[in-house]
Write a protein that holds these residues in place. Structure first.
Motif, PDB file in Angstrom:
ATOM      1  N   ARG A  15      11.432  65.101  17.323  1.00 20.74           N
ATOM      2  CA  ARG A  15      12.527  64.332  16.682  1.00 20.74           C
ATOM      3  C   ARG A  15      13.387  64.354  18.208  1.00 20.74           C
ATOM      4  NH1 ARG A  15      15.802  67.459  13.165  1.00 20.74           N
ATOM      5  NH2 ARG A  15      16.121  68.677  14.949  1.00 20.74           N
ATOM      6  N   TYR A  35      18.968  59.919  11.016  1.00 17.52           N
ATOM      7  CA  TYR A  35      17.807  60.535  10.601  1.00 17.52           C
ATOM      8  C   TYR A  35      18.024  61.427   9.167  1.00 17.52           C
ATOM      9  CZ  TYR A  35      15.075  65.006  10.484  1.00 17.52           C
ATOM     10  OH  TYR A  35      14.048  65.888  10.122  1.00 17.52           O
ATOM     11  N   VAL A  78      15.592  57.366  12.106  1.00 16.80           N
ATOM     12  CA  VAL A  78      14.299  58.457  12.201  1.00 16.80           C
ATOM     13  C   VAL A  78      14.221  59.100  10.917  1.00 16.80           C
ATOM     14  CG1 VAL A  78      13.387  60.380  13.272  1.00 16.80           C
ATOM     15  CG2 VAL A  78      14.928  58.689  14.362  1.00 16.80           C
ATOM     16  N   ARG A 134      15.156  61.484  20.792  1.00 15.85           N
ATOM     17  CA  ARG A 134      16.460  61.175  21.270  1.00 15.85           C
ATOM     18  C   ARG A 134      16.749  61.668  22.942  1.00 15.85           C
ATOM     19  NH1 ARG A 134      21.161  63.430  17.636  1.00 15.85           N
ATOM     20  NH2 ARG A 134      19.244  64.628  16.585  1.00 15.85           N
ATOM     21  N   TRP A 175      22.185  56.206  15.542  1.00 15.85           N
ATOM     22  CA  TRP A 175      20.964  57.078  15.183  1.00 15.85           C
ATOM     23  C   TRP A 175      21.156  57.555  14.071  1.00 15.85           C
ATOM     24  CZ3 TRP A 175      16.667  59.241  17.912  1.00 15.85           C
ATOM     25  CH2 TRP A 175      16.166  60.507  17.429  1.00 15.85           C
TER      26      TRP A 175
END
Length: 323
Positions: free
Chosen positions: A46, A68, A33, A50, A66
């Motif tokens: 964001r 970011y 992301v 999730r 994940w």
């Protein structure tokens, strides 16, 4: 031969464990992301992504990796992050806001890209139309019907004739809104007065340039402006210029009112699209989406500071009134 049986049994157990672990490893998914900047609306989007992934069964530390990163408002940094993520070969890249999405789209035509918080993905050249793109790109737009925004400006400042707008000319989201308002406002007896803020640090000076020239300042979801909204609020309070926004979080920070998307809900909607891709759908077969869930936030204290008396009807129609 019996002495080999324990060894064979142990080897069999290892192989069996490996056979069980292999499918689990194959099910591991990766989502990267990138956001152009961090501010409450984009952060909420964001977090919504999730949340939706977890609800769909993709959980960090179990079957989801994940990543970011924020570009901190710098398009060059966004391009670097995009290239880094493409090199990582995740299953999906999620890009939050137009400049981030454009950076990823320029970096790959293969890795699935899901954009969010993009006002006009067609004008931003992310997709050719609102239909399924046939490419690696799909997503969820935060586009708003501007006639409702003009109506809100009228409700807050009934006698307004000149509407100021601080925006970044280099952001496609904002350039589209400016063009549309230039055509729409005259139909309601108003005109648009523009003030460019190419960088976040320019927001305060751009707002000050509107003093004496406008009756109200309207702001869209321009990322430069939203990131530095306090600078705009100071000008509005000091010069008694009412502020009307399209981002509801800006109302908590000092705008009088906003009719806008709930960005956490927008993120959840985006995360549901990401989950569909992780489960096997092709991004090019999924049409771009918008959100129809709009909320009206009103700040009574901001109205007093900016010299506006809000009608009872407006206050009663608000989803949230901030004192």
């Amino acid at each position: 031969m019996n002495r080999f049986r324990p060894v064979a049994a142990a080897l069999g157990a290892v192989l069996a464990a490996a056979a069980i672990a292999a499918p689990a490893a194959a099910q591991q998914k990766s989502v990267a992301v990138v956001a152009i900047v961090e501010h409450p609306a984009l952060d909420a989007a964001r977090d919504g992504v999730r949340e939706a992934l977890a609800a769909a069964g993709f959980k960090e530390g179990q079957n989801l990796r994940w990543q970011y990163q924020s570009a901190q408002g710098n398009t060059g940094t966004a391009a670097q992050i995009a290239r880094k993520f493409v090199g990582d070969r995740p299953d999906v890249i999620v890009a939050i806001a137009t400049p981030a999405a454009q950076a990823v789209a320029a970096a790959t035509k293969q890795v699935p890209l899901v954009y969010t918080a993009v006002t006009d993905p067609v004008a931003a050249q992310l997709v050719p139309s609102w239909e399924p793109s046939g490419t690696n790109v799909t997503g969820v737009s935060d586009m708003l019907a501007l006639d409702k925004q003009v109506e809100l400006i009228r409700q807050v400042v009934p006698d307004a004739k000149r509407v100021g707008m601080v925006y970044n000319p280099g952001e496609a989201n904002s350039a589209v809104v400016v063009k549309q308002l230039q055509a729409l406002l005259p139909k309601s007896g108003m005109t648009l007065v523009e003030a460019a803020a190419p960088r976040t640090v320019d927001v305060g000076s751009a707002a000050r340039s509107l003093i004496g020239k406008v009756d109200v300042i309207y702001t869209n979801t321009d990322n430069n402006v939203v990131s530095a909204y306090e600078a705009l609020v100071k000008v509005g309070n000091d010069a008694k210029i009412p502020l009307v926004a399209s981002d509801t979080d800006s109302v908590k920070r000092g705008a009088i009112a906003a009719l806008g998307v709930n960005y956490r809900d927008l993120g959840v909607q985006t995360g549901q699209v990401v989950a569909r891709i992780l489960k096997g759908e092709q991004p090019g077969a999924i049409a771009s989406e918008t959100s129809s869930k709009l909320e009206l936030f009103v700040n009574r204290t901001a109205a007093q500071r900016q010299g506006v008396t809000l009608s009872d009807a407006l206050l009663k129609s608000a989803a949230q009134v901030i004192e």
